[in-house]
Design a protein around this motif. Structure first.
Motif, PDB file in Angstrom:
ATOM      1  N   THR A  61    -186.658 -13.729 -33.873  1.00 55.63           N
ATOM      2  CA  THR A  61    -185.473 -14.464 -34.360  1.00 55.63           C
ATOM      3  C   THR A  61    -185.792 -15.949 -34.414  1.00 55.63           C
ATOM      4  OG1 THR A  61    -183.956 -12.817 -33.465  1.00 55.63           O
ATOM      5  CG2 THR A  61    -183.050 -15.012 -33.914  1.00 55.63           C
ATOM      6  N   LEU A  62    -185.693 -16.475 -35.596  1.00 59.44           N
ATOM      7  CA  LEU A  62    -185.924 -17.905 -35.785  1.00 59.44           C
ATOM      8  C   LEU A  62    -184.588 -18.627 -35.797  1.00 59.44           C
ATOM      9  CD1 LEU A  62    -188.537 -17.934 -38.696  1.00 59.44           C
ATOM     10  CD2 LEU A  62    -188.944 -18.628 -36.336  1.00 59.44           C
ATOM     11  N   ARG A  63    -184.590 -19.810 -35.179  1.00 57.73           N
ATOM     12  CA  ARG A  63    -183.376 -20.650 -35.213  1.00 57.73           C
ATOM     13  C   ARG A  63    -183.746 -21.970 -35.874  1.00 57.73           C
ATOM     14  NH1 ARG A  63    -182.825 -20.218 -30.179  1.00 57.73           N
ATOM     15  NH2 ARG A  63    -183.151 -22.417 -29.692  1.00 57.73           N
ATOM     16  N   ILE A  64    -183.037 -22.300 -36.924  1.00 64.26           N
ATOM     17  CA  ILE A  64    -183.311 -23.554 -37.629  1.00 64.26           C
ATOM     18  C   ILE A  64    -182.081 -24.444 -37.473  1.00 64.26           C
ATOM     19  CG2 ILE A  64    -184.022 -24.605 -39.811  1.00 64.26           C
ATOM     20  CD1 ILE A  64    -185.026 -21.865 -40.703  1.00 64.26           C
ATOM     21  N   GLY A  65    -182.317 -25.697 -37.070  1.00 59.01           N
ATOM     22  CA  GLY A  65    -181.252 -26.662 -36.733  1.00 59.01           C
ATOM     23  C   GLY A  65    -180.136 -26.726 -37.768  1.00 59.01           C
ATOM     24  N   PRO A  66    -178.906 -27.083 -37.336  1.00 61.25           N
ATOM     25  CA  PRO A  66    -177.726 -27.014 -38.207  1.00 61.25           C
ATOM     26  C   PRO A  66    -177.818 -27.920 -39.437  1.00 61.25           C
ATOM     27  CG  PRO A  66    -177.165 -28.105 -36.128  1.00 61.25           C
ATOM     28  CD  PRO A  66    -178.536 -27.548 -35.976  1.00 61.25           C
ATOM     29  N   GLN A  67    -178.519 -29.023 -39.350  1.00 61.38           N
ATOM     30  CA  GLN A  67    -178.573 -29.921 -40.517  1.00 61.38           C
ATOM     31  C   GLN A  67    -179.328 -29.303 -41.674  1.00 61.38           C
ATOM     32  OE1 GLN A  67    -180.309 -30.523 -37.752  1.00 61.38           O
ATOM     33  NE2 GLN A  67    -179.465 -32.284 -36.655  1.00 61.38           N
ATOM     34  N   ARG A  78    -178.414 -29.777 -45.679  1.00 61.80           N
ATOM     35  CA  ARG A  78    -179.233 -30.629 -46.533  1.00 61.80           C
ATOM     36  C   ARG A  78    -180.084 -29.858 -47.532  1.00 61.80           C
ATOM     37  NH1 ARG A  78    -178.640 -35.820 -44.564  1.00 61.80           N
ATOM     38  NH2 ARG A  78    -180.247 -36.598 -45.968  1.00 61.80           N
ATOM     39  N   TYR A  79    -180.200 -28.551 -47.339  1.00 62.76           N
ATOM     40  CA  TYR A  79    -180.998 -27.750 -48.261  1.00 62.76           C
ATOM     41  C   TYR A  79    -180.187 -26.579 -48.786  1.00 62.76           C
ATOM     42  CZ  TYR A  79    -185.147 -30.290 -46.798  1.00 62.76           C
ATOM     43  OH  TYR A  79    -186.058 -31.284 -46.547  1.00 62.76           O
ATOM     44  N   GLU A  80    -180.357 -26.321 -50.061  1.00 61.17           N
ATOM     45  CA  GLU A  80    -179.766 -25.128 -50.654  1.00 61.17           C
ATOM     46  C   GLU A  80    -180.863 -24.062 -50.629  1.00 61.17           C
ATOM     47  OE1 GLU A  80    -178.674 -25.659 -54.726  1.00 61.17           O
ATOM     48  OE2 GLU A  80    -178.529 -23.506 -55.052  1.00 61.17           O
ATOM     49  N   ILE A  81    -180.624 -23.007 -49.852  1.00 64.38           N
ATOM     50  CA  ILE A  81    -181.654 -21.980 -49.704  1.00 64.38           C
ATOM     51  C   ILE A  81    -181.529 -21.005 -50.869  1.00 64.38           C
ATOM     52  CG2 ILE A  81    -182.488 -20.092 -48.252  1.00 64.38           C
ATOM     53  CD1 ILE A  81    -181.397 -21.707 -45.844  1.00 64.38           C
ATOM     54  N   THR A  82    -182.599 -20.844 -51.621  1.00 64.99           N
ATOM     55  CA  THR A  82    -182.529 -19.958 -52.792  1.00 64.99           C
ATOM     56  C   THR A  82    -183.161 -18.597 -52.520  1.00 64.99           C
ATOM     57  OG1 THR A  82    -184.528 -21.032 -53.623  1.00 64.99           O
ATOM     58  CG2 THR A  82    -182.450 -21.794 -54.524  1.00 64.99           C
ATOM     59  N   ALA A  83    -184.153 -18.562 -51.619  1.00 70.42           N
ATOM     60  CA  ALA A  83    -184.770 -17.271 -51.319  1.00 70.42           C
ATOM     61  C   ALA A  83    -185.438 -17.336 -49.967  1.00 70.42           C
ATOM     62  CB  ALA A  83    -185.787 -16.898 -52.392  1.00 70.42           C
ATOM     63  N   ILE A  84    -185.478 -16.197 -49.295  1.00 71.72           N
ATOM     64  CA  ILE A  84    -186.204 -16.080 -48.029  1.00 71.72           C
ATOM     65  C   ILE A  84    -187.081 -14.838 -48.153  1.00 71.72           C
ATOM     66  CG2 ILE A  84    -186.049 -15.812 -45.526  1.00 71.72           C
ATOM     67  CD1 ILE A  84    -183.248 -17.010 -45.663  1.00 71.72           C
ATOM     68  N   GLU A  85    -188.378 -15.051 -47.898  1.00 68.53           N
ATOM     69  CA  GLU A  85    -189.316 -13.928 -47.952  1.00 68.53           C
ATOM     70  C   GLU A  85    -190.006 -13.780 -46.596  1.00 68.53           C
ATOM     71  OE1 GLU A  85    -192.005 -15.135 -50.975  1.00 68.53           O
ATOM     72  OE2 GLU A  85    -190.522 -15.026 -52.588  1.00 68.53           O
ATOM     73  N   PRO A  86    -190.019 -12.596 -45.979  1.00 68.75           N
ATOM     74  CA  PRO A  86    -189.344 -11.368 -46.400  1.00 68.75           C
ATOM     75  C   PRO A  86    -187.842 -11.462 -46.150  1.00 68.75           C
ATOM     76  CG  PRO A  86    -190.361 -11.076 -44.256  1.00 68.75           C
ATOM     77  CD  PRO A  86    -190.727 -12.465 -44.702  1.00 68.75           C
ATOM     78  N   ILE A 137    -189.401 -19.852 -46.876  1.00 69.06           N
ATOM     79  CA  ILE A 137    -188.026 -20.190 -47.268  1.00 69.06           C
ATOM     80  C   ILE A 137    -188.100 -21.132 -48.470  1.00 69.06           C
ATOM     81  CG2 ILE A 137    -185.828 -21.195 -46.521  1.00 69.06           C
ATOM     82  CD1 ILE A 137    -186.637 -20.624 -43.652  1.00 69.06           C
ATOM     83  N   TRP A 138    -187.528 -20.697 -49.576  1.00 68.48           N
ATOM     84  CA  TRP A 138    -187.509 -21.517 -50.797  1.00 68.48           C
ATOM     85  C   TRP A 138    -186.188 -22.263 -50.843  1.00 68.48           C
ATOM     86  CZ3 TRP A 138    -191.831 -21.926 -53.610  1.00 68.48           C
ATOM     87  CH2 TRP A 138    -192.794 -20.917 -53.468  1.00 68.48           C
ATOM     88  N   THR A 139    -186.267 -23.567 -51.074  1.00 66.76           N
ATOM     89  CA  THR A 139    -185.043 -24.387 -51.021  1.00 66.76           C
ATOM     90  C   THR A 139    -185.046 -25.444 -52.120  1.00 66.76           C
ATOM     91  OG1 THR A 139    -186.012 -26.095 -49.629  1.00 66.76           O
ATOM     92  CG2 THR A 139    -185.048 -24.221 -48.483  1.00 66.76           C
ATOM     93  N   HIS A 140    -183.844 -26.008 -52.326  1.00 68.88           N
ATOM     94  CA  HIS A 140    -183.707 -27.223 -53.133  1.00 68.88           C
ATOM     95  C   HIS A 140    -183.018 -28.257 -52.245  1.00 68.88           C
ATOM     96  CE1 HIS A 140    -184.717 -25.543 -57.059  1.00 68.88           C
ATOM     97  NE2 HIS A 140    -184.039 -24.473 -56.713  1.00 68.88           N
ATOM     98  N   PRO A 141    -183.623 -29.438 -52.043  1.00 66.53           N
ATOM     99  CA  PRO A 141    -182.927 -30.469 -51.243  1.00 66.53           C
ATOM    100  C   PRO A 141    -181.642 -30.882 -51.935  1.00 66.53           C
ATOM    101  CG  PRO A 141    -185.232 -31.055 -51.602  1.00 66.53           C
ATOM    102  CD  PRO A 141    -184.948 -29.896 -52.479  1.00 66.53           C
ATOM    103  N   ARG A 142    -180.573 -31.040 -51.107  1.00 67.89           N
ATOM    104  CA  ARG A 142    -179.268 -31.400 -51.679  1.00 67.89           C
ATOM    105  C   ARG A 142    -178.999 -32.887 -51.572  1.00 67.89           C
ATOM    106  NH1 ARG A 142    -175.593 -26.319 -50.828  1.00 67.89           N
ATOM    107  NH2 ARG A 142    -176.337 -25.862 -48.751  1.00 67.89           N
ATOM    108  N   LYS A 143    -179.530 -33.476 -50.484  1.00 66.47           N
ATOM    109  CA  LYS A 143    -179.175 -34.881 -50.209  1.00 66.47           C
ATOM    110  C   LYS A 143    -180.439 -35.706 -50.057  1.00 66.47           C
ATOM    111  CE  LYS A 143    -174.985 -33.712 -47.694  1.00 66.47           C
ATOM    112  NZ  LYS A 143    -174.236 -33.812 -46.462  1.00 66.47           N
TER     113      LYS A 143
END
Lengths: 161, 163
Positions: free
Chosen positions: B88-94, B98-106, B134-140
């Motif tokens: 289980t991975l935990r990634i900080g709340p920000q 700040r990122y729009e997650i478009t895909a997670i593999e697997p 994790i594929w993302t687009h930065p939002r800010k």
């Protein structure tokens, strides 16, 4: 708010790029330059609209661009210093048939370009037929010929004895 | 009359202003040419200056681009060596802000997003480390530090998003 700030920044950047790339670029637009400007406009358009294709976004972008343009026009009219800064100044590059070489070199102008302007506008053949050649702020070259059109060149002739 | 002197006929000149304009132009040309060259180094995105990996022992490693641009797709690659069948991975709340997650593999077995951040659970492979992309687009735009944790082990890293 993002849209307006982005539009203003892009307007200022485009103005700076065109102004600082040098007058010769603006005044001598070739077919390739036109293609280049079209590519630039494509790149700018994507940066401006982003993912927002709404009418309001387009209206805000257009109003920001035109609004800044109008404000700059007022600034130019109101202040000669602002006009100089925003548009640049004309400069004499040929004086009484003599090319001012230091000025021409600094402005990246060649004598061939001046002669071409003389040929095109007045059918002039030689540099000594040009009284003044002026590199305008727009990048175009204005020619003041030594002889105005309609004037007849009077040559001294010896009377036969 | 010297070339550097301003004429008044047939036009009014200002050769001092003209000389300053030329100097400014030359400086601008250097900047215009230098910018793409500097960009090749990765200062504005993917490249030697930007590509980074941050590790915590052999357990957790995050590969990412330090310098990013808003809306341009970026990937975060997380390598996990876990003894258990599930990690289980935990990634900080920000991160989710700040990122729009478009895909997670697997595809994660479970995922949730709360005040403690993003939690993603994955089945670990029978042999070798688990690699999560994790594929993302930065939002800010702006700079921010993030933390990725696996149990008690965590790594933190910062990114700078250009406008």
């Amino acid at each position: 708010m993002d849209t307006i700030i982005k539009s203003a920044l892009i307007y200022l950047f485009l103005w700076a790029i065109v102004r600082l790339s040098g007058r010769r670029t603006i005044g001598q637009m070739t077919a390739f330059d036109l293609v280049l400007f079209l590519v630039i406009s494509g790149a700018v358009q994507r940066a401006l609209t982003g993912q927002d294709y709404s009418i309001i976004n387009a209206v805000l972008i257009i109003c920001t661009f035109v609004g800044i343009d109008v404000l700059l026009t007022f600034a130019e009219r109101g202040s000669p210093a602002a006009a100089r800064f925003l548009k640049g100044m004309p400069m004499i590059v040929v004086e009484n048939g003599r090319p001012l070489s230091w000025r021409m070199k600094s402005a990246r102008l060649t004598t061939e370009e001046v002669l071409e302007a003389g040929r095109r506008h007045y059918g002039l053949e030689r540099m000594d037929q040009i009284k003044f050649a002026i590199l305008e702020a727009s990048g175009e070259i204005s020619i003041v010929p030594s002889m105005q059109p309609g004037q007849v060149e009077v040559k001294e002739t010896k009377k036969a004895d | 009359m010297q070339e550097q002197e301003s004429r008044t006929y047939p036009i009014r000149e200002d050769m001092r202003f003209q000389k300053r304009s030329w100097i400014t132009e030359r400086i601008a040309w250097v900047v215009i040419i230098a910018l793409p060259v500097i960009a090749l180094s990765g200062l504005f995105t993917h490249g030697p200056l930007s590509d980074r990996i941050t590790v915590s022992g052999d357990t957790l490693a995050v590969t990412y681009e330090r310098f990013q641009r808003v809306t341009r797709q970026v990937q975060f690659k997380i390598n996990v060596s876990a003894a258990d069948s599930e990690a289980t991975l935990r990634i900080g709340p920000q991160f989710a802000e700040r990122y729009e997650i478009t895909a997670i593999e697997p595809t994660p077995l479970k995922s949730s997003n709360g005040v403690n951040g993003l939690e993603l659970s994955f089945a670990t492979p029978p042999s070798g480390p688990l690699t999560v992309v994790i594929w993302t687009h930065p939002r800010k735009i702006g700079s921010r530090t993030f933390e990725v944790a696996l149990g008690d082990v965590s790594v933190s890293f910062w990114t700078l998003v250009y406008p």
